[in-house]
Design an enzyme around this catalytic site. Structure first.
Site, short mmCIF file in Angstrom:
data_model
loop_
_atom_site.label_atom_id
_atom_site.label_comp_id
_atom_site.label_asym_id
_atom_site.label_seq_id
_atom_site.Cartn_x
_atom_site.Cartn_y
_atom_site.Cartn_z
N ASP A 106 39.65 31.41 59.87
CA ASP A 106 38.82 30.79 58.84
C ASP A 106 37.74 29.95 59.51
OD1 ASP A 106 39.52 30.55 55.61
OD2 ASP A 106 38.07 29.09 56.35
N THR A 150 37.69 42.02 46.96
CA THR A 150 37.27 42.90 45.86
C THR A 150 35.76 43.11 45.97
OG1 THR A 150 39.04 42.12 44.48
CG2 THR A 150 37.16 43.12 43.35
N LYS A 208 40.08 49.43 42.16
CA LYS A 208 40.38 48.01 41.99
C LYS A 208 39.69 47.45 40.73
CE LYS A 208 41.15 43.69 42.63
NZ LYS A 208 42.37 42.98 42.79
N HIS A 224 50.58 40.37 25.87
CA HIS A 224 50.95 39.07 25.33
C HIS A 224 49.68 38.36 24.83
CE1 HIS A 224 54.05 36.05 24.79
NE2 HIS A 224 53.07 35.17 24.98
N CYS A 272 39.92 36.27 38.95
CA CYS A 272 39.73 37.72 39.12
C CYS A 272 39.17 38.42 37.88
CB CYS A 272 41.05 38.36 39.50
SG CYS A 272 41.75 37.60 40.96
C1 UGA Z 1 45.02 39.71 38.35
C2 UGA Z 1 45.75 41.06 38.39
O1 UGA Z 1 46.89 41.03 37.52
C3 UGA Z 1 46.21 41.39 39.81
O2 UGA Z 1 46.80 42.69 39.85
C4 UGA Z 1 44.97 41.36 40.73
O3 UGA Z 1 45.32 41.61 42.08
C5 UGA Z 1 44.32 40.01 40.64
O4 UGA Z 1 43.93 39.75 39.28
C6 UGA Z 1 43.10 40.04 41.54
O5 UGA Z 1 42.17 40.82 41.30
O6 UGA Z 1 43.12 39.38 42.60
P1 UGA Z 1 45.81 37.13 38.29
O7 UGA Z 1 44.39 36.82 37.95
O8 UGA Z 1 46.48 36.36 39.36
O9 UGA Z 1 45.96 38.69 38.70
O10 UGA Z 1 46.69 36.89 36.99
P2 UGA Z 1 47.27 37.75 35.77
O11 UGA Z 1 48.72 37.61 35.73
O12 UGA Z 1 46.74 39.12 35.79
O13 UGA Z 1 46.66 36.95 34.52
C7 UGA Z 1 45.26 36.89 34.28
C8 UGA Z 1 44.97 36.22 32.95
O14 UGA Z 1 45.39 37.04 31.87
C9 UGA Z 1 45.70 34.88 32.76
O15 UGA Z 1 44.79 33.97 32.16
C10 UGA Z 1 46.84 35.22 31.82
O16 UGA Z 1 47.26 34.13 31.03
C11 UGA Z 1 46.20 36.30 30.97
N1 UGA Z 1 47.19 37.21 30.36
C12 UGA Z 1 47.93 38.05 31.12
C13 UGA Z 1 47.34 37.20 28.97
O17 UGA Z 1 46.67 36.44 28.24
N2 UGA Z 1 48.24 38.06 28.41
C14 UGA Z 1 48.99 38.91 29.16
O18 UGA Z 1 49.79 39.69 28.56
C15 UGA Z 1 48.83 38.91 30.55
#
Ligand code: UGA
Length: 439
Positions: free
Chosen positions: A30, A122, A207, A254, A263
């Site tokens: 880094d 990404t 991706k 959900h 992301c």
């Molecule tokens: C997301 C993807 O799920 C990963 O596969 C990916 O690697 C990552 O982005 C990335 O590109 O680095 P992340 O942003 O850590 O991961 O979190 P998620 O669990 O996907 O949730 C994202 C958002 O969606 C959150 O605000 C969560 O509350 C919301 N969410 C998720 C919902 O409102 N409902 C759901 O059913 C699922």
């Protein structure tokens, strides 16, 4: 194998630590000297369950090292991963690739012998071509293969996602690089995680397509939730009813206050821009972005309605600030827009979050922060559950009620069964369901 991670942020650190745990020799690089010094002492700059232990044990075993010295690490490496940030470029929403290209230049000057250069950040379609061009321009003798290998880690579940991935996508057609990447991921062989080899551009697009699809799926169920509120259905049951269909799948259905994080918002926007530039606009994703943006402020209107249409001078308690549980990440968190809209309407906002308050305080110094849920409930006119941390799932609702001025619960994650809350004397407002349909 000797692996180098350029960028010790979220992706670089998790991937580097997990690769070391698999037995590879890993150097994480880094430019931030303070960060590197802290990492050498075992201090992790992010909150990710399990990461500190993996970093410490692998550093102690000598398999994981941290440095600012890119050149000598790259010289000795078999594989160099580019895991630097690709933020949204100010003004136009395109991914800012300056850190990726900067890393490519430095790699070009340092490489010796055949080296596989892998973009884990990404990056938009065609970035691998540009990375290759930069390396060849900078050092025509460099013997490199440029590969795309996007990550699919979720914050809060990153270690499991890394060690038990649904699939690993690898974009290269170079036979030597294919063999090297097989070796890199050989430790996952026992888990039978599929390795999907494809052309580099296909991998880069995969991706974006994955994140855009998931964002669209969440947005779809959020719109169904709105419809349920108008027509009297229950979105939880609709989600179950469609999710059991294997063609649809039950994940990411959900309903909530809208997606946030580092992301989905950034990647959907970048895909929209890329598609427009390619004269192949993605209307579904354009709409997803717009609907999700509107949704966050709409959640504040829901809170205001639950308070009888007026929040001026009223105290609103916010449970959960981070964009999702098990992270300290506040980037694009729905809580920010909701709180801003409530403050705009004259509300006094008080908040509690298990991990996100330090980051939140720098962004929102004007609100009060409490020690726990009960602390912020005191004399509140409404309590709003924004992030579904485990510790909010079994609150002493009777105690909360006794502390509040008005017993109003707005549950933006549908954590509590409405009837239970109503039975305790609360006014309850959830997402996409009416109390009667849950009876
Ligand atoms: C997301 C993807 O799920 C990963 O596969 C990916 O690697 C990552 O982005 C990335 O590109 O680095 P992340 O942003 O850590 O991961 O979190 P998620 O669990 O996907 O949730 C994202 C958002 O969606 C959150 O605000 C969560 O509350 C919301 N969410 C998720 C919902 O409102 N409902 C759901 O059913 C699922």
């Amino acid at each position: 194998m000797r692996l180098v991670m350029i960028g010790s942020g979220y992706v670089g650190l998790v991937s580097g630590a997990c690769f070391a745990d698999f037995g590879h020799e890993v150097v994480c690089i880094d430019v931030d000297e303070k960060k590197v010094a802290a990492l050498k002492e075992g201090k992790i700059p992010i909150f990710e369950p399990g990461l500190d232990q993996i970093v410490q044990s692998n550093a102690a075993a000598g398999r994981l090292k941290f440095t600012t010295d890119l050149a000598s690490s790259v010289r000795a490496a078999d594989v160099v991963f580019i895991a630097v940030g690709t933020p949204s470029r100010r003004g136009d929403g395109h991914a800012d690739l300056s850190y990726v290209y900067g890393a490519a230049r430095e790699i070009a000057r340092a490489v010796e012998g055949f080296t596989v250069v892998v973009t884990k950040s990404t990056v938009p379609v065609g970035t691998g071509d540009e990375v290759e061009r930069i390396i060849r321009d900078e050092n025509p003798n460099a013997d490199v293969a440029v590969v795309s290998n996007p990550e699919f880690l979720r914050e809060g579940a990153a270690i499991t996602d890394f060690k038990r991935p649904d699939r690993i996508v690898i974009g290269t057609e170079e036979p030597r690089a294919i063999e090297v990447m097989r070796q890199v991921y050989r430790p996952l062989y026992i888990n039978e995680s599929p390795l999907l080899f494809c052309e580099r551009r296909t991998s880069e697009l995969t991706k974006y397509a994955a994140n855009a699809f998931l964002a669209m799926k969440i947005t779809f169920i959020n719109e169904i939730a709105d419809l349920c509120e108008k027509l009297g259905g229950d979105v939880q049951k609709v989600a179950k009813g469609i999710g059991l269909d294997k063609r649809i799948g039950d994940k990411f259905l959900h309903a909530g206050p809208g997606y946030g994080g580092s992301c989905f918002p950034k990647d959907t926007l970048a895909l929209v821009k890329t598609a427009q530039d390619a004269d192949s606009p993605m209307r579904l994703i354009e709409t997803t972005v717009a609907v999700n943006d509107n949704r966050k402020r709409a959640m504040a209107r829901k809170v205001i309605a639950a308070c009888g249409g007026e929040v001026r001078g009223k105290t609103i308690a916010i449970l959960g600030l981070t964009f999702k549980p098990n992270t300290d990440d506040m980037r694009e968190a729905p809580s920010i827009s909701i709180i801003q809209a409530l403050i705009d309407k004259g509300a006094i906002v008080r908040a509690y979050d298990p991990e996100g308050m330090e980051a939140a305080e720098t962004m929102m110094p004007e609100i009060e922060y409490g020690q726990n849920p009960y602390d912020i409930a005191r004399d509140a006119d409404a309590i709003v559950l924004v992030t579904e941390w485990d510790e909010f799932r079994a609150l002493d609702i009777g105690r909360i009620k006794s502390l509040m001025k008005e017993p109003v619960l707005v549950d933006l994650r549908n954590v509590y069964p409405p009837q239970e809350i109503i039975a305790q004397g609360f006014r309850h407002v959830g997402i996409g369901r009416q109390p009667k349909s849950d009876a």
